[in-house]
Design a protein around this motif. Structure first.
Motif, PDB file in Angstrom:
ATOM      1  N   PHE A  31       0.852  -1.181   0.000  1.00 20.18           N
ATOM      2  CA  PHE A  31       0.000   0.000   0.000  1.00 20.18           C
ATOM      3  C   PHE A  31       0.888   1.232   0.000  1.00 20.18           C
ATOM      4  O   PHE A  31       1.872   1.294   0.732  1.00 20.18           O
ATOM      5  CB  PHE A  31      -0.885   0.040   1.261  1.00 20.18           C
ATOM      6  CG  PHE A  31      -2.008  -0.941   1.241  1.00 20.18           C
ATOM      7  CD1 PHE A  31      -3.289  -0.557   0.878  1.00 20.18           C
ATOM      8  CD2 PHE A  31      -1.787  -2.272   1.582  1.00 20.18           C
ATOM      9  CE1 PHE A  31      -4.336  -1.465   0.865  1.00 20.18           C
ATOM     10  CE2 PHE A  31      -2.825  -3.185   1.572  1.00 20.18           C
ATOM     11  CZ  PHE A  31      -4.099  -2.788   1.213  1.00 20.18           C
ATOM     12  N   ALA A  32       0.527   2.212  -0.827  1.00 22.00           N
ATOM     13  CA  ALA A  32       1.169   3.530  -0.817  1.00 22.00           C
ATOM     14  C   ALA A  32       2.666   3.475  -1.091  1.00 22.00           C
ATOM     15  O   ALA A  32       3.426   4.290  -0.585  1.00 22.00           O
ATOM     16  CB  ALA A  32       0.883   4.240   0.507  1.00 22.00           C
ATOM     17  N   SER A  33       3.099   2.541  -1.906  1.00 18.73           N
ATOM     18  CA  SER A  33       4.520   2.361  -2.167  1.00 18.73           C
ATOM     19  C   SER A  33       5.049   3.366  -3.181  1.00 18.73           C
ATOM     20  O   SER A  33       4.442   3.568  -4.224  1.00 18.73           O
ATOM     21  CB  SER A  33       4.777   0.950  -2.701  1.00 18.73           C
ATOM     22  OG  SER A  33       6.145   0.784  -2.996  1.00 18.73           O
ATOM     23  N   PRO A  34       6.200   3.969  -2.885  1.00 24.68           N
ATOM     24  CA  PRO A  34       6.851   4.801  -3.900  1.00 24.68           C
ATOM     25  C   PRO A  34       7.548   3.894  -4.919  1.00 24.68           C
ATOM     26  O   PRO A  34       7.536   2.668  -4.791  1.00 24.68           O
ATOM     27  CB  PRO A  34       7.871   5.598  -3.092  1.00 24.68           C
ATOM     28  CG  PRO A  34       8.217   4.690  -1.963  1.00 24.68           C
ATOM     29  CD  PRO A  34       6.951   3.931  -1.644  1.00 24.68           C
ATOM     30  N   TYR A  35       8.141   4.508  -5.909  1.00 27.42           N
ATOM     31  CA  TYR A  35       8.950   3.739  -6.855  1.00 27.42           C
ATOM     32  C   TYR A  35      10.077   3.062  -6.102  1.00 27.42           C
ATOM     33  O   TYR A  35      10.578   3.589  -5.114  1.00 27.42           O
ATOM     34  CB  TYR A  35       9.587   4.663  -7.896  1.00 27.42           C
ATOM     35  CG  TYR A  35       8.621   5.388  -8.788  1.00 27.42           C
ATOM     36  CD1 TYR A  35       7.832   4.699  -9.697  1.00 27.42           C
ATOM     37  CD2 TYR A  35       8.518   6.767  -8.738  1.00 27.42           C
ATOM     38  CE1 TYR A  35       6.961   5.366 -10.535  1.00 27.42           C
ATOM     39  CE2 TYR A  35       7.651   7.446  -9.571  1.00 27.42           C
ATOM     40  CZ  TYR A  35       6.875   6.741 -10.460  1.00 27.42           C
ATOM     41  OH  TYR A  35       6.021   7.405 -11.291  1.00 27.42           O
ATOM     42  N   THR A  67       3.414   8.107  -3.856  1.00 28.86           N
ATOM     43  CA  THR A  67       3.574   6.944  -4.739  1.00 28.86           C
ATOM     44  C   THR A  67       4.267   7.318  -6.050  1.00 28.86           C
ATOM     45  O   THR A  67       4.605   6.439  -6.837  1.00 28.86           O
ATOM     46  CB  THR A  67       2.216   6.292  -5.050  1.00 28.86           C
ATOM     47  OG1 THR A  67       1.408   7.207  -5.792  1.00 28.86           O
ATOM     48  CG2 THR A  67       1.507   5.867  -3.782  1.00 28.86           C
ATOM     49  N   LEU A  68       4.491   8.606  -6.280  1.00 23.15           N
ATOM     50  CA  LEU A  68       5.148   9.081  -7.498  1.00 23.15           C
ATOM     51  C   LEU A  68       6.561   9.590  -7.214  1.00 23.15           C
ATOM     52  O   LEU A  68       7.139  10.333  -8.001  1.00 23.15           O
ATOM     53  CB  LEU A  68       4.316  10.212  -8.126  1.00 23.15           C
ATOM     54  CG  LEU A  68       2.855   9.868  -8.399  1.00 23.15           C
ATOM     55  CD1 LEU A  68       2.106  11.094  -8.886  1.00 23.15           C
ATOM     56  CD2 LEU A  68       2.752   8.728  -9.381  1.00 23.15           C
ATOM     57  N   PHE A  69       7.120   9.169  -6.085  1.00 21.54           N
ATOM     58  CA  PHE A  69       8.412   9.674  -5.675  1.00 21.54           C
ATOM     59  C   PHE A  69       9.342   8.527  -5.322  1.00 21.54           C
ATOM     60  O   PHE A  69       8.861   7.512  -4.817  1.00 21.54           O
ATOM     61  CB  PHE A  69       8.220  10.598  -4.455  1.00 21.54           C
ATOM     62  CG  PHE A  69       9.407  11.435  -4.157  1.00 21.54           C
ATOM     63  CD1 PHE A  69       9.671  12.568  -4.891  1.00 21.54           C
ATOM     64  CD2 PHE A  69      10.281  11.073  -3.150  1.00 21.54           C
ATOM     65  CE1 PHE A  69      10.785  13.340  -4.627  1.00 21.54           C
ATOM     66  CE2 PHE A  69      11.397  11.829  -2.882  1.00 21.54           C
ATOM     67  CZ  PHE A  69      11.643  12.973  -3.614  1.00 21.54           C
ATOM     68  N   PRO A  70      10.621   8.559  -5.498  1.00 20.41           N
ATOM     69  CA  PRO A  70      11.342   9.572  -6.252  1.00 20.41           C
ATOM     70  C   PRO A  70      11.229   9.287  -7.748  1.00 20.41           C
ATOM     71  O   PRO A  70      11.312   8.125  -8.155  1.00 20.41           O
ATOM     72  CB  PRO A  70      12.783   9.406  -5.772  1.00 20.41           C
ATOM     73  CG  PRO A  70      12.895   7.955  -5.418  1.00 20.41           C
ATOM     74  CD  PRO A  70      11.520   7.555  -4.918  1.00 20.41           C
ATOM     75  N   PRO A  71      11.012  10.303  -8.565  1.00 18.85           N
ATOM     76  CA  PRO A  71      10.823  10.053  -9.999  1.00 18.85           C
ATOM     77  C   PRO A  71      12.104   9.662 -10.731  1.00 18.85           C
ATOM     78  O   PRO A  71      12.041   8.975 -11.741  1.00 18.85           O
ATOM     79  CB  PRO A  71      10.266  11.372 -10.523  1.00 18.85           C
ATOM     80  CG  PRO A  71      10.697  12.402  -9.525  1.00 18.85           C
ATOM     81  CD  PRO A  71      10.817  11.690  -8.204  1.00 18.85           C
ATOM     82  N   VAL A  72      13.256  10.093 -10.221  1.00 13.00           N
ATOM     83  CA  VAL A  72      14.524   9.808 -10.904  1.00 13.00           C
ATOM     84  C   VAL A  72      15.605   9.470  -9.892  1.00 13.00           C
ATOM     85  O   VAL A  72      15.497   9.788  -8.710  1.00 13.00           O
ATOM     86  CB  VAL A  72      15.006  11.013 -11.763  1.00 13.00           C
ATOM     87  CG1 VAL A  72      14.065  11.281 -12.911  1.00 13.00           C
ATOM     88  CG2 VAL A  72      15.183  12.253 -10.915  1.00 13.00           C
ATOM     89  N   THR A  73      16.666   8.833 -10.403  1.00 10.39           N
ATOM     90  CA  THR A  73      17.832   8.573  -9.569  1.00 10.39           C
ATOM     91  C   THR A  73      18.674   9.840  -9.508  1.00 10.39           C
ATOM     92  O   THR A  73      18.465  10.778 -10.278  1.00 10.39           O
ATOM     93  CB  THR A  73      18.677   7.426 -10.143  1.00 10.39           C
ATOM     94  OG1 THR A  73      19.093   7.777 -11.470  1.00 10.39           O
ATOM     95  CG2 THR A  73      17.918   6.124 -10.158  1.00 10.39           C
ATOM     96  N   PHE A  74      19.620   9.873  -8.632  1.00 13.92           N
ATOM     97  CA  PHE A  74      20.482  11.040  -8.516  1.00 13.92           C
ATOM     98  C   PHE A  74      21.880  10.663  -8.952  1.00 13.92           C
ATOM     99  O   PHE A  74      22.311   9.538  -8.729  1.00 13.92           O
ATOM    100  CB  PHE A  74      20.475  11.547  -7.068  1.00 13.92           C
ATOM    101  CG  PHE A  74      19.123  12.035  -6.660  1.00 13.92           C
ATOM    102  CD1 PHE A  74      18.700  13.294  -7.025  1.00 13.92           C
ATOM    103  CD2 PHE A  74      18.255  11.213  -5.957  1.00 13.92           C
ATOM    104  CE1 PHE A  74      17.444  13.742  -6.666  1.00 13.92           C
ATOM    105  CE2 PHE A  74      17.002  11.648  -5.595  1.00 13.92           C
ATOM    106  CZ  PHE A  74      16.585  12.923  -5.952  1.00 13.92           C
ATOM    107  N   PRO A  75      22.680  11.517  -9.612  1.00 12.10           N
ATOM    108  CA  PRO A  75      22.351  12.895  -9.965  1.00 12.10           C
ATOM    109  C   PRO A  75      21.257  12.947 -11.031  1.00 12.10           C
ATOM    110  O   PRO A  75      21.144  12.058 -11.856  1.00 12.10           O
ATOM    111  CB  PRO A  75      23.654  13.467 -10.495  1.00 12.10           C
ATOM    112  CG  PRO A  75      24.425  12.293 -10.975  1.00 12.10           C
ATOM    113  CD  PRO A  75      23.999  11.130 -10.124  1.00 12.10           C
ATOM    114  N   ILE A  76      20.478  14.001 -10.960  1.00 14.23           N
ATOM    115  CA  ILE A  76      19.283  14.150 -11.811  1.00 14.23           C
ATOM    116  C   ILE A  76      19.689  14.424 -13.241  1.00 14.23           C
ATOM    117  O   ILE A  76      20.571  15.225 -13.483  1.00 14.23           O
ATOM    118  CB  ILE A  76      18.399  15.275 -11.270  1.00 14.23           C
ATOM    119  CG1 ILE A  76      17.901  14.884  -9.895  1.00 14.23           C
ATOM    120  CG2 ILE A  76      17.259  15.579 -12.208  1.00 14.23           C
ATOM    121  CD1 ILE A  76      17.070  15.923  -9.207  1.00 14.23           C
TER     122      ILE A  76
END
Length: 184
Positions: A31-35, A67-76
């Motif tokens: 439930f409510a899992s981010p990426y 649930t839409l976070f984090p959208p990308v790895t870092f460095p962006i």
């Protein structure tokens, strides 16, 4: 498992157990899992699903930005993160012309699916008034109660066996595996 960290951790641990063959079949409900992984992770997850080692049911609230976070790895932006498994997205019953829930699956190599997921997975679009209230258990519980009638006949096995949802004939192979297990 509930909460952003718990949802992601349950997915990662289920993936690990399936990848190492620690259990014959893993079913993870989060439930409510981010990426929790990039496209490479999703590709390996697909393979484990295809080989009937793992099933994942991910429940999320519409407009839950967590649930839409984090959208990308870092460095962006190094790589974009992706969701895995079946998604039951719950909607607020006050949303005009919206169902109480919808089913989604990130079908492999499906352009319409990728476009839909890109639109629905837009972190900025997911932000709304009361964004934190859409991530807490009382809101999830209310939406689950509101969608109870639609959800009563849904099973994880049924979702994976429906080619229109999963994009693959999962059920045929699953029946073959069950037959082997029963006769062995």
């Amino acid at each position: 498992m509930f909460c952003r960290t718990g949802g992601a951790l349950s997915t990662l641990f289920a993936f690990r157990a399936a990848a190492f063959g620690e259990l014959p079949m893993i079913t993870n409900v989060s439930f409510a899992s981010p990426y929790c992984g990039d496209q490479g992770f999703r590709d390996h997850f697909y393979e484990l699903e295809k080989s009937k080692r793992i099933r994942h049911l991910r429940v999320s609230n519409d407009e839950d930005a967590v649930t839409l976070f984090p959208p990308v790895t870092f460095p962006i932006p190094n790589e974009f993160y992706k969701h895995t498994g079946m998604n039951i997205r719950l909607y607020n019953e006050d949303q005009f012309l919206m169902p109480k829930c919808r089913l989604f699956y990130p079908k492999k190599d499906s352009l319409p699916n990728e476009v839909r997921n890109a639109v629905l997975s837009d972190f900025v679009a997911g932000l709304s008034v009361g964004v934190l209230s859409k991530h807490v258990w009382p809101d999830y519980s209310k939406r689950l109660d509101d969608a109870e009638e639609e959800l009563q006949n849904i099973t994880v096995e049924g979702l994976y066996s429906e080619p229109d949802i999963s994009g693959s004939p999962y059920h045929d192979t699953l029946l073959d595996l069950q037959t082997v297990a029963v006769t062995s």
